[in-house]
Design an enzyme around this catalytic site. Structure first.
Site, PDB file in Angstrom:
ATOM      1  CB  SER A 142       9.695   1.867   3.695  1.00 35.49           C
ATOM      2  OG  SER A 142       9.803   2.882   2.686  1.00 35.49           O
ATOM      3  CE1 TYR A 155      15.249   3.903   4.928  1.00 38.59           C
ATOM      4  CE2 TYR A 155      14.008   3.899   3.105  1.00 38.59           C
ATOM      5  CZ  TYR A 155      13.875   4.219   4.721  1.00 38.59           C
ATOM      6  OH  TYR A 155      12.367   3.819   5.356  1.00 38.59           O
TER       7      TYR A 155
END
Length: 260
Positions: A142, A155
């Site tokens: 990401s 995350y």
């Protein structure tokens, strides 16, 4: 570069980005394994993609945090097609909380799905890739593999960790012809991202429009979401690239949100 007849395992492939990557690989003639927590959804996806062709797909039930289930799934692939050329570790979830309020069980769940999942699936496929003398491992990172955002401590931690794991695999796998790379998308408007919009609006005390326009797209060059098709094209390049020249790398696909 093409993937005709290459055996490609994609975790979390019944929907979202994983589904888009599977569709791109099938269009190139690959044999694709739809590995997903939900077998019925995986089977429907496999049937639909096989009907589209020219490649074909099978479904495998897989909880990527369960070593026995991962190993059983990989064994089924070997029994069916006899080899594994590509692994796309894509399965993931998102849970947001301020750090001081982050429940430990949810922290562990996040790290387990993203990091343990990447580790266990990689560990299971490497012997087959080493035996064949080639292979491509792709982790779904990401922009948060490079950047941090409020509410996303687990995350961000997990996505940063995937960079390190991919680099180690690249070092260990080079002599066996195995490459590892990380795709780092910006915000892709999947159900996972759409779920975050009201959650972040609530936790940050702002409107949903502000979440989209300021938090998600505020740093892009054109205020556009990254598309599933954008990410699938990068996944195709990483999978089909023919040499070790492209290994241990991460590629950001984010409309300029992060530049390096």
């Amino acid at each position: 570069m093409n993937l005709k007849d290459k055996v490609c395992i994609i975790t979390g492939a019944a929907s979202g980005i994983g589904h888009g990557i599977a569709k791109r690989y099938i269009a190139d003639g690959a044999k694709v394994v739809i590995a997903d927590l939900k077998l019925d959804a995986a089977q429907k996806t496999a049937d639909d993609l096989t009907a589209q062709g020219p490649g074909e797909a099978i479904a495998v039930e897989m909880d990527v945090t369960n070593e026995d289930q991962v190993n059983a799934g990989i064994a089924k692939v070997i029994e069916t097609w006899g080899r594994i050329d590509v692994l796309v570790s894509n399965a993931g979830v998102q849970i947001v909380h301020p750090l001081q309020d982050f429940p430990f069980e949810q922290w562990k769940k996040m790290l387990s799905i993203h990091l343990d999942g990447a580790f266990l699936t990689t560990k299971a496929v490497l012997p087959h890739m080493y035996e064949a003398g080639s292979g491509s491992i792709i982790f779904m990172g990401s922009v948060h593999s490079k950047e941090a955002s409020p509410l996303k401590s687990a995350y961000v931690t997990a996505k940063h960790g995937l960079l390190g794991l991919a680099r180690v695999i690249s070092k260990e796998g080079a002599k066996h012809g195995v490459r590892a790379n990380v795709i780092c998308p910006g915000f892709v408007k999947t159900p996972l991202v759409e779920k975050q919009i009201p959650e972040q609006a609530r936790d940050l005390g702002i409107s949903e429009d502000e979440v989209v326009n300021k938090i998600m797209l505020g740093e892009t060059v054109d205020q556009e979401f990254t598309t599933i098709e954008d990410v699938a094209e990068v996944a195709h390049v990483f999978a089909a690239f023919p040499t070790n020249a492209l290994t241990g790398q991460s590629l950001v696909v984010s409309h300029g949100w992060y530049m390096n």
